[in-house]
Design an enzyme around this catalytic site. Structure first.
Site, PDB file in Angstrom:
ATOM      1  N   ASP A 258      40.023  30.925  37.909  1.00  0.00           N
ATOM      2  CA  ASP A 258      41.032  31.971  38.078  1.00  0.00           C
ATOM      3  C   ASP A 258      41.669  31.869  39.465  1.00  0.00           C
ATOM      4  O   ASP A 258      41.121  32.354  40.450  1.00  0.00           O
ATOM      5  CB  ASP A 258      40.374  33.351  37.887  1.00  0.00           C
ATOM      6  CG  ASP A 258      41.387  34.486  38.009  1.00  0.00           C
ATOM      7  OD1 ASP A 258      42.611  34.208  38.040  1.00  0.00           O
ATOM      8  OD2 ASP A 258      40.943  35.656  38.061  1.00  0.00           O
ATOM      9  N   LYS A 265      45.707  34.287  44.306  1.00  0.00           N
ATOM     10  CA  LYS A 265      44.663  34.893  45.137  1.00  0.00           C
ATOM     11  C   LYS A 265      44.678  34.269  46.535  1.00  0.00           C
ATOM     12  O   LYS A 265      45.114  33.133  46.696  1.00  0.00           O
ATOM     13  CB  LYS A 265      43.282  34.628  44.505  1.00  0.00           C
ATOM     14  CG  LYS A 265      42.985  35.424  43.254  1.00  0.00           C
ATOM     15  CD  LYS A 265      41.615  35.053  42.691  1.00  0.00           C
ATOM     16  CE  LYS A 265      41.304  35.834  41.424  1.00  0.00           C
ATOM     17  NZ  LYS A 265      41.205  37.292  41.602  1.00  0.00           N
ATOM     18  N   GLU A 337      44.312  38.636  34.275  1.00  0.00           N
ATOM     19  CA  GLU A 337      44.411  37.747  33.109  1.00  0.00           C
ATOM     20  C   GLU A 337      43.266  37.945  32.132  1.00  0.00           C
ATOM     21  O   GLU A 337      43.410  37.656  30.947  1.00  0.00           O
ATOM     22  CB  GLU A 337      44.461  36.288  33.586  1.00  0.00           C
ATOM     23  CG  GLU A 337      43.100  35.623  33.840  1.00  0.00           C
ATOM     24  CD  GLU A 337      42.284  36.257  34.959  1.00  0.00           C
ATOM     25  OE1 GLU A 337      42.879  36.982  35.788  1.00  0.00           O
ATOM     26  OE2 GLU A 337      41.053  36.066  34.995  1.00  0.00           O
ATOM     27  N   ARG A 339      41.866  40.592  30.854  1.00  0.00           N
ATOM     28  CA  ARG A 339      42.164  41.542  29.781  1.00  0.00           C
ATOM     29  C   ARG A 339      43.148  40.958  28.771  1.00  0.00           C
ATOM     30  O   ARG A 339      43.164  41.343  27.603  1.00  0.00           O
ATOM     31  CB  ARG A 339      42.667  42.864  30.385  1.00  0.00           C
ATOM     32  CG  ARG A 339      43.892  42.730  31.228  1.00  0.00           C
ATOM     33  CD  ARG A 339      44.115  43.915  32.162  1.00  0.00           C
ATOM     34  NE  ARG A 339      43.299  43.847  33.380  1.00  0.00           N
ATOM     35  CZ  ARG A 339      43.304  44.758  34.345  1.00  0.00           C
ATOM     36  NH1 ARG A 339      44.066  45.836  34.234  1.00  0.00           N
ATOM     37  NH2 ARG A 339      42.548  44.629  35.406  1.00  0.00           N
TER      38      ARG A 339
HETATM   39  N1  BES Z   1      38.245  37.501  37.864  1.00  0.00           N
HETATM   40  C1  BES Z   1      38.875  38.568  38.570  1.00  0.00           C
HETATM   41  C2  BES Z   1      37.898  39.700  38.883  1.00  0.00           C
HETATM   42  C3  BES Z   1      36.940  39.455  40.014  1.00  0.00           C
HETATM   43  C4  BES Z   1      37.341  39.629  41.327  1.00  0.00           C
HETATM   44  C5  BES Z   1      35.642  39.136  39.760  1.00  0.00           C
HETATM   45  C6  BES Z   1      36.440  39.449  42.353  1.00  0.00           C
HETATM   46  C7  BES Z   1      34.742  38.956  40.782  1.00  0.00           C
HETATM   47  C8  BES Z   1      35.140  39.110  42.082  1.00  0.00           C
HETATM   48  C9  BES Z   1      39.996  39.162  37.723  1.00  0.00           C
HETATM   49  O1  BES Z   1      40.669  38.278  36.905  1.00  0.00           O
HETATM   50  C10 BES Z   1      41.006  39.729  38.671  1.00  0.00           C
HETATM   51  O2  BES Z   1      41.605  38.969  39.380  1.00  0.00           O
HETATM   52  N2  BES Z   1      41.171  41.042  38.659  1.00  0.00           N
HETATM   53  C11 BES Z   1      42.071  41.684  39.537  1.00  0.00           C
HETATM   54  C12 BES Z   1      42.783  42.759  38.765  1.00  0.00           C
HETATM   55  C13 BES Z   1      43.928  43.385  39.505  1.00  0.00           C
HETATM   56  C14 BES Z   1      45.053  42.385  39.642  1.00  0.00           C
HETATM   57  C15 BES Z   1      44.394  44.601  38.762  1.00  0.00           C
HETATM   58  C16 BES Z   1      41.278  42.291  40.692  1.00  0.00           C
HETATM   59  O3  BES Z   1      40.171  42.785  40.462  1.00  0.00           O
HETATM   60  O4  BES Z   1      41.745  42.201  41.815  1.00  0.00           O
HETATM   61 ZN    ZN Z   2      39.634  36.644  36.305  1.00  0.00          ZN
HETATM   62 MN    MN Z   3      42.293  37.309  37.898  1.00  0.00          MN
END
Ligand code: BES
Ligand code: ZN
Ligand code: MN
Length: 493
Positions: A258, A265, A337, A339
């Site tokens: 991801d 990120k 992504e 969800r």
């Molecule tokens: N895979 C990440 C969630 C995650 C973040 C897991 C840090 C473990 C550690 C997920 O796909 C994500 O990026 N979520 C975003 C959602 C936001 C854009 C609403 C997040 O948590 O920042």
């Molecule tokens: Zn993710």
């Molecule tokens: Mn993500």
């Protein structure tokens, strides 16, 4: 690693020759008449051994035992939790010695409480696990064989078998989650799932881009479209009960890496996003354990798997995509992504007329903030399902905590350009993510586990934990007990 269970009282444990003997001594310990018990009594009396959890006394070739290295360790009240802490402490001491122990006898000084043998087995496994796959000169785990000694082996036979099977599943989940993304592509995960179909009662089907397009999984395809790696949709079946029995469906988030996509990120710690398929890995792990235990239940595993990459073809913020359910989604943030791939897998789950669907996902950083690394986030509109999952977590020492799903939390998901947006504001981010998923679960009882905080450890001991395989396995085996109880009740009626 090889485990076996043996009937051994303290005198019997002391009579076993070997490299190392660990003796778990709970606070209510009543010493017997043998010489080894007398030694423990003396140590207690002199204050050289305390039975508070984790307090220990290490001995070398004591006259009263045949093993070379002996560790007496306090196990507190003898509960599974205290046993876990005690075993960790004892193994820490053994590990500091040379040479490394290959064969261990782990002995309960007194009949163990329910769950204590499982805690001991899983802690030993967890402690000795070593990742080797992508190292050129790999030194694997040194501990190869563990004998668990209890006064009456027959009393904990089933618990022991479940623990050993759970370990096999947990270690498979760790292996796949730990592998770097270039060694764990969606195609690799599909191959791992196919390999599981070698077990009796397990079958596997893998769908590629063409089949997924035919199913109109527009949300899943939108995430995958920025990657050179083709998506895979993995369908696993475990059939241990007659076909007529409705299955439980497990859905695991399988983002093999991801980056965040166009909503990219930051660089720091981005490597950890190779763990973003930990939900998928836990589903593979559960099937591995089921293959070993062969319980009389039916389980379906669904794994939508792809990479989330930025690219000329990648989905863009503001794009509107149509999910398999027909609902349109405005992709406001391409980093939300998980969800998007899960919602189409949840729609696909409808065809199995499941008794319950549980999705498992490293879904939100917000869940890490809310619950840290101790408990996974549990979401379900069903009190009964939530309670069963919570209980399973407590029993397996693989904890979770229920979070709310009030309708007000869905407010922020409204979109001016589609039926729903894929993100709300920062507040309550783990809950709004769950509210998004809930829109796709009207046809069955559903629960969601957010394992973003629990699936791996960061820092010096960075690595996958294999959670929540233990929780899920306990939950599914409970299903078997319920099935049997239901059958009995129906027969009586
Ligand atoms: N895979 C990440 C969630 C995650 C973040 C897991 C840090 C473990 C550690 C997920 O796909 C994500 O990026 N979520 C975003 C959602 C936001 C854009 C609403 C997040 O948590 O920042
Ligand atoms: Zn993710
Ligand atoms: Mn993500």
């Amino acid at each position: 690693m090889n485990f076996d269970l043996k009937s051994l009282d303290l005198a019997g444990a002391a009579a076993q020759p070997g490299e190392a003997l660990v003796v778990l001594v709970p606070s209510g310990f009543r010493p017997g008449q043998d010489a080894f018990s007398a030694l423990i009594r003396q140590a207690l009396k002199a204050g050289d051994l305390e039975l508070k959890t984790g307090k220990l006394l290490a001995l070398y070739r004591p006259a009263q035992a045949k093993a070379a290295r002996v560790v007496l360790v306090g196990a507190g009240d003898g509960s599974p939790r205290q046993v876990r802490l005690a075993v960790n402490a004892a193994l820490g001491t053994l590990r500091s010695g040379t040479p490394a122990v290959k064969k261990l006898l782990l002995s309960f000084a007194q009949a163990p409480q329910a769950g204590a043998v499982r805690a001991a087995v899983q802690t030993v496994a967890d402690n000795s696990y070593v990742y080797t796959t992508t190292k050129s000169k790999a030194e694997g785990r040194s501990l190869a064989r563990v004998t668990v000694g209890v006064p009456q082996a027959a009393d904990c036979k089933d618990e022991f078998a479940q623990a050993a099977a759970a370990v096999a599943g947990i270690e498979l989940a760790k292996e796949w989650a730990n592998r770097p993304a270039n060694h764990a592509t969606p195609t690799d995960l599909a191959a791992a799932a196919r390999a599981l179909a070698r077990h009796a009662k397990i079958s596997c089907q893998v769908l590629g881009p063409r089949e997924v397009a035919k199913l109109k999984m527009g949300a899943f395809m939108a995430v995958a479209q920025g990657s050179e790696q083709p998506l895979r949709f993995i369908v696993l079946h475990y059939q241990g009960a007659p076909k007529a029995q409705a299955p439980t469906v497990l859905v695991g988030k399988g983002i093999s890496f991801d980056t965040g996509g166009i909503s990219i990120k930051p660089a720091a710690e981005m490597d950890e996003m190779k763990f973003d398929m930990s939900g998928a890995a836990s589903v593979l792990g559960v099937f591995r354990s089921l293959g070993e235990l062969k319980p009389a239940i039916n389980v379906v595993g669904l794994i939508p798997s792809c990479e989330n990459m930025p690219d000329g073809r990648a989905v863009k913020p503001g794009d509107v995509v149509t999910s398999m359910s027909g609902q349109t989604i405005e992709v406001l943030n391409t980093d939300a992504e998980g969800r998007l791939i899960l919602c189409d897998a949840l729609s696909y789950a409808e065809r199995f007329k499941p008794q319950a669907v549980v999705d498992i996902a490293t879904l939100t950083g917000a869940c890490v903030i809310a619950l840290g690394a101790v408990r996974s986030g549990l979401f379900s509109p069903s009190d009964e399902l939530a309670q069963r999952l919570h209980q399973a977590g407590e029993a397996a020492q693989d904890l979770c905590w229920r979070m709310p799903l009030d309708e007000e939390y869905a407010e922020g998901l409204k979109s001016n350009f589609a039926d729903v947006g894929n993100v709300a504001g920062r507040a309550g981010g783990a809950i709004t993510a769950a509210k998004f998923l809930q829109r796709f679960t009207e046809k069955f009882p559903w629960a969601h586990l957010d394992i973003a905080g629990t699936a791996w450890k960061s820092g010096a001991s960075k690595g996958a934990t294999g959670r929540p395989v233990g929780l899920l396995l306990e939950f599914l085996l409970g299903q078997q007990a319920r099935g049997a109880a239901g059958k009995r009740a129906r027969r009586k009626a």
